[in-house]
Design a protein around this motif. Sequence first.
Motif, PDB file in Angstrom:
ATOM      1  N   GLN A   1       8.249   2.205  -0.162  1.00  0.00           N
ATOM      2  CA  GLN A   1       6.834   2.463   0.112  1.00  0.00           C
ATOM      3  C   GLN A   1       6.641   3.947   0.383  1.00  0.00           C
ATOM      4  N   LEU A   2       5.557   4.516  -0.131  1.00  0.00           N
ATOM      5  CA  LEU A   2       5.319   5.952  -0.031  1.00  0.00           C
ATOM      6  C   LEU A   2       4.233   6.269   0.980  1.00  0.00           C
ATOM      7  N   ILE A   3       4.470   7.317   1.780  1.00  0.00           N
ATOM      8  CA  ILE A   3       3.443   7.923   2.627  1.00  0.00           C
ATOM      9  C   ILE A   3       3.526   9.427   2.385  1.00  0.00           C
TER      10      ILE A   3
ATOM     11  N   CYS B   1      -0.130   7.076  -8.032  1.00  0.00           N
ATOM     12  CA  CYS B   1       0.489   5.926  -7.369  1.00  0.00           C
ATOM     13  C   CYS B   1      -0.105   5.622  -6.000  1.00  0.00           C
ATOM     14  N   ILE B   2      -0.848   6.552  -5.417  1.00  0.00           N
ATOM     15  CA  ILE B   2      -1.419   6.341  -4.085  1.00  0.00           C
ATOM     16  C   ILE B   2      -2.568   5.335  -4.162  1.00  0.00           C
TER      17      ILE B   2
ATOM     18  N   GLU C   1       0.826  -1.201   0.000  1.00  0.00           N
ATOM     19  CA  GLU C   1       0.000   0.000   0.000  1.00  0.00           C
ATOM     20  C   GLU C   1       0.865   1.257   0.000  1.00  0.00           C
ATOM     21  N   HIS C   2       0.367   2.273  -0.684  1.00  0.00           N
ATOM     22  CA  HIS C   2       1.002   3.593  -0.663  1.00  0.00           C
ATOM     23  C   HIS C   2      -0.050   4.587  -0.185  1.00  0.00           C
TER      24      HIS C   2
ATOM     25  N   ILE D   1      10.829   3.241   3.525  1.00  0.00           N
ATOM     26  CA  ILE D   1       9.611   4.053   3.496  1.00  0.00           C
ATOM     27  C   ILE D   1      10.010   5.505   3.291  1.00  0.00           C
TER      28      ILE D   1
ATOM     29  N   SER E   1       6.861   3.595  -6.582  1.00  0.00           N
ATOM     30  CA  SER E   1       5.832   2.714  -6.030  1.00  0.00           C
ATOM     31  C   SER E   1       5.769   1.386  -6.773  1.00  0.00           C
TER      32      SER E   1
END
Length: 495
Positions: free
Chosen positions: A206-208, A220-221, A31-32, A174, A200
């Motif tokens: 992993q993106l936040i 990408c989210i 998950e992003h 992350i 991603s």
Amino acid sequence: MQSTISIVGGMARLPEWQLAAPIDIDIRADEHLAILGRNGSGKTKLAEILAGRHPLFGDAPHYDFRPSERTMASENIRYITFKDCYGASNDRTYYLQQRWNQQEIDAETPTVQDKLEEAFLGNSLDANRQREELRRVTGLFGLDRLLDKYIILLSSGELRKLKIACALVGQPRILMIDNPFVGLDVETRSELSDLLGEISASGVVQLILILSRDRDIPPCITHVVCMDHERMSKKMSVAEYKEWKSSVSESNHDSISNDNILKKVLSLPQHPIPTADEVIRMNHVSIRYGERTIIKDLSWVVKKGERWVLRGRNGSGKSTLLSLVCADNPQGYACDITLFGHRRGTGESIWDIKKHIGYVSPEMHRAYKKNLPVVEVVASGLKDSIGLYAKPSAEEYAVCQWWLSLFGLQGLVSRGFLTLSEGEQRMVLLARAFVKDPSLLILDEPFHGLDDANRALARTIIEAFCQREGKTLLFVTHYDDEMPGGRVKIRRLKN
């Protein structure tokens, strides 16, 4: 499925970092996430807790950073905060005019190359792969032409790109970014969105993302968490979020209506206006730092009552041009510049110039490092100082509170400036720009970090103010929808 971050019933031990309700969240490895919410809603508190920066009562956050061989949160999570678009948040020696003072550059001043090479320390890449990664990242962000540039000379957008590039070469598991598109020009925003998509898709990072506006959610989210009055919503897919968003009415800003704003601003007492018809005249102005030319042979005339917008890519010289107008750039004395009818260097002081100017910029935001009460930050605009060194009168404090109320900040009068969210801080600095009823209003990317409601409110106040007699506006933006209304002239700068 692997969970990279999991928190159950989390509550920060320090009261100033506690949210209104315990945190329950499980972020899966595939998950992003985007954290969305109004200014002051608690987004930064949640992000800092996810990053492991504040101890919790009971169980600490559970992390599983596989396939990374590193185990500590500080080694695996790179968190780029909003302040990073202005430079190092812990740089206490920074002052407003530093960027334009060449004498501040010494043998220890780092360049872009130095910072990128420093970012490689501690990663697992061999020398050849480091060089390859450096070429890739600098090319993606257009930093290859800036490698020899000192970081104190970078624009806010260039600093933003450098921070993200340094984070990427550090091989995080992350990557957390607060408002990643803030301060970036149109082309770079598109390039960054594509790059985040590549990151991603790689499955390695992993993106936040912490965002103030729905429109900034990149493709990408995959999932969204909303913050409202320091309470966290359940985690939703992007599709679920859009469906939920369309089912709820957008709350109006809890300030006065647009008509009332116009009426209130137009009813303000009129202060003396400089008599010169030309506010600014520049003749063949050039600005150089070493071998690098920032502005070359520029001539420009701004007349009283005009509205000008400066456009151009990051690093094209917009803020440098404004520093000449605000008398913050010492090279201005060597240039043919006339402000309010007075030629620079003919006896007028910096304060004679500044008393007619209301100003907000990324550099100013960066310069406020003291936790002054909000009302004193606004009052410093009356004295043209960063910080308050002369006590305002009761009447002056009343004016400050009036402007704070107009910006919807009446509940923050006594709060410490550094305890506010970045968006709230920007609204306070906007109130500071207006407080002395300036003849010339200079707004350098004024809407940085503002949510949609605060952006609309600030825009309404700007429009109302510019309808007053003799008011001149210089405005910098990278967004077409932020352009001021009315008859606008555009000056485009090229790198």
